[in-house]
Design a protein around this motif. Structure first.
Motif, short mmCIF file in Angstrom:
data_model
loop_
_atom_site.label_atom_id
_atom_site.label_comp_id
_atom_site.label_asym_id
_atom_site.label_seq_id
_atom_site.Cartn_x
_atom_site.Cartn_y
_atom_site.Cartn_z
N GLY A 180 0.68 -1.11 0.17
CA GLY A 180 0.08 -0.09 -0.06
C GLY A 180 0.96 1.17 0.06
N SER A 181 2.04 1.11 0.94
CA SER A 181 2.78 2.30 0.71
C SER A 181 3.48 2.47 -0.60
CB SER A 181 3.90 2.11 1.79
OG SER A 181 3.53 1.95 3.28
N LEU A 182 3.73 1.38 -1.39
CA LEU A 182 4.70 1.47 -2.61
C LEU A 182 3.69 1.78 -3.85
CD1 LEU A 182 6.96 -1.43 -2.32
CD2 LEU A 182 7.74 0.80 -2.38
N SER A 183 2.17 1.68 -3.41
CA SER A 183 1.16 1.83 -4.63
C SER A 183 1.31 2.81 -5.31
CB SER A 183 -0.14 1.41 -4.06
OG SER A 183 -0.58 2.56 -3.39
N LEU A 184 1.68 4.25 -4.72
CA LEU A 184 1.42 5.62 -5.53
C LEU A 184 2.84 5.62 -6.25
CD1 LEU A 184 0.33 8.38 -6.04
CD2 LEU A 184 1.51 9.20 -3.90
N GLU A 185 3.86 5.31 -5.88
CA GLU A 185 5.17 5.36 -6.41
C GLU A 185 5.19 4.21 -7.70
OE1 GLU A 185 8.70 7.24 -7.14
OE2 GLU A 185 7.25 7.82 -5.40
N TRP A 186 4.65 3.06 -7.34
CA TRP A 186 5.08 2.09 -8.04
C TRP A 186 3.82 1.98 -9.21
CZ3 TRP A 186 8.00 -2.82 -6.02
CH2 TRP A 186 9.30 -2.21 -5.49
N ASP A 187 2.76 1.81 -8.61
CA ASP A 187 1.37 1.62 -9.51
C ASP A 187 1.48 2.94 -10.36
OD1 ASP A 187 1.41 -0.89 -8.13
OD2 ASP A 187 -0.39 -0.29 -7.36
N MET A 188 1.18 3.99 -9.72
CA MET A 188 0.83 5.20 -10.73
C MET A 188 2.17 5.88 -11.41
SD MET A 188 -2.07 4.97 -9.83
CE MET A 188 -2.69 6.74 -10.52
N MET A 189 3.26 5.31 -10.98
CA MET A 189 4.60 6.05 -11.78
C MET A 189 5.66 5.14 -12.34
SD MET A 189 5.23 8.92 -8.71
CE MET A 189 6.33 9.88 -9.90
N ARG A 190 5.77 4.21 -11.91
CA ARG A 190 6.87 3.08 -12.40
C ARG A 190 6.03 1.83 -13.28
NH1 ARG A 190 11.05 5.16 -11.19
NH2 ARG A 190 11.54 6.16 -9.07
N GLY A 191 5.00 1.59 -13.02
CA GLY A 191 4.45 0.43 -13.73
C GLY A 191 4.85 -0.80 -13.20
N ILE A 192 5.18 -1.14 -11.90
CA ILE A 192 5.67 -2.07 -11.32
C ILE A 192 5.09 -2.75 -10.20
CG2 ILE A 192 8.24 -2.08 -12.45
CD1 ILE A 192 9.04 -1.25 -9.59
N GLU A 193 4.91 -3.86 -9.72
CA GLU A 193 4.22 -4.29 -8.29
C GLU A 193 5.04 -5.01 -7.66
OE1 GLU A 193 0.60 -5.83 -9.41
OE2 GLU A 193 1.55 -7.95 -10.35
N LEU A 194 4.83 -5.09 -6.52
CA LEU A 194 5.48 -6.05 -5.40
C LEU A 194 5.06 -7.35 -5.35
CD1 LEU A 194 7.59 -6.06 -3.08
CD2 LEU A 194 5.79 -5.52 -1.42
N ARG A 195 5.51 -8.26 -5.62
CA ARG A 195 5.01 -9.81 -5.81
C ARG A 195 5.42 -10.63 -4.77
NH1 ARG A 195 4.19 -11.84 -11.13
NH2 ARG A 195 3.04 -10.20 -12.29
N TYR A 196 6.42 -10.29 -4.08
CA TYR A 196 7.14 -11.28 -2.85
C TYR A 196 7.68 -10.29 -1.85
CZ TYR A 196 9.97 -14.51 -0.20
OH TYR A 196 10.68 -15.20 0.76
N LEU A 197 7.58 -10.67 -0.83
CA LEU A 197 8.42 -9.92 0.34
C LEU A 197 8.45 -10.86 1.49
CD1 LEU A 197 9.83 -7.25 1.48
CD2 LEU A 197 7.22 -6.79 2.68
N SER A 198 9.65 -11.00 2.02
CA SER A 198 9.97 -11.60 3.37
C SER A 198 10.55 -10.62 4.19
CB SER A 198 10.82 -13.05 3.07
OG SER A 198 12.03 -12.61 2.55
#
Length: 278
Positions: A180-198
């Protein structure tokens, strides 16, 4: 106009994705003209661009011809497969738990990402456009953005009243908060999404190692090397110094008390002799 599905003809040449590096994210094919034949393989997306502007994309596997009135366009391929984002470490994340305790957390983890919007992703890489863009070209930027997203993500968990000892049980919520914190930067500006996080977390607690080491040094504790050149106080020697210190202290006290009692006894005897003389 646009991408037209094409039935390959035997012996026909077609433009294919031929990346120069295994960790490629975006690679340039050739400048294509009207009627050019090209192929899209699994995990790829074709992007046709006019300069730094993506004008059309195609995800489906197969052979295509692009029909256009433009004299010339550039064909790029975007890697749609999940990318290993690598490891990250974020020290001193502030976290206020359900008891109102203000603590600091060291957070280590790994993440993977993938391209979600090839057209936007292409536009975000205009400064890197070359024959091949590798993950290393954008790694520092992507990792910094993941690290920056950790603090607000932990804040969201703190608001829910989660105790720091139970954070490991709320990893899915943490991942959702990071996304959610990355959504503005990644979804709206970079066109990438987080798939996995440990994520692994640990409360940063001072167990007194530095204080104890200083105390050992003050007591004259010896130093020894642990093999990597790092000197450290020898606990046994320091402990012996502590014991000896207490022994000397109590010895001095007992001696003083003993001398005092002996003085009192001598005074009593002298007083008794004076009484007899009278």
């Amino acid at each position: 106009m646009g991408f037209v599905k094409h039935t390959p003809i035997e012996g026909e040449s077609a433009v294919k994705c031929t990346p120069s590096f295994p960790d490629w994210i975006l690679t340039k094919g050739i400048d294509v003209y009207n009627g050019e034949v090209f192929e899209i393989s699994f995990g790829e997306c074709a992007v046709l661009a006019n300069g730094t502007d993506a004008v059309d994309v195609c995800f489906d596997i197969g052979s295509y011809i692009y029909e256009t009135d433009d004299a010339e366009l550039s064909l790029y391929f975007v890697n749609m497969k999940e990318q290993n984002g690598g490891a990250f470490s974020v020290p001193d994340i502030r976290f206020i738990d359900d008891a109102g305790k203000d603590i600091r957390i060291d957070c280590d983890g790994r993440f993977n990402f993938a391209v979600a919007d090839p057209k936007m992703f292409f536009g975000s890489l205009w400064a890197y456009l070359s024959d091949c863009v590798r993950y290393d070209d954008i790694a520092e930027t992507v990792q910094d953005e993941v690290k920056e997203a950790m603090q607000p993500a932990f804040n969201k968990l703190a608001v829910k009243g989660i105790h720091q000892l139970n954070l490991s049980e709320h990893t899915p919520e943490l991942i959702s908060a990071v996304r959610g914190s990355l959504s503005l930067e990644w979804d709206m500006m970079r066109g990438i999404e987080l798939r996995y996080l440990s994520v692994s977390t640990m409360e940063k607690i001072d167990f007194g190692e530095v204080k104890l080491g200083s105390m050992f040094d003050d007591l004259g504790g010896n130093t020894s090397s642990d093999g990597d050149g790092t000197e450290k106080s020898t606990v046994n020697d320091a402990g012996e110094q502590i014991v000896n210190g207490f022994a000397n202290l109590f010895g001095a006290l007992f001696k003083e008390v003993g001398e005092s009692m002996m003085g009192m006894s001598e005074n009593n005897e002298a007083s008794s002799d004076d009484d007899k003389t009278e």
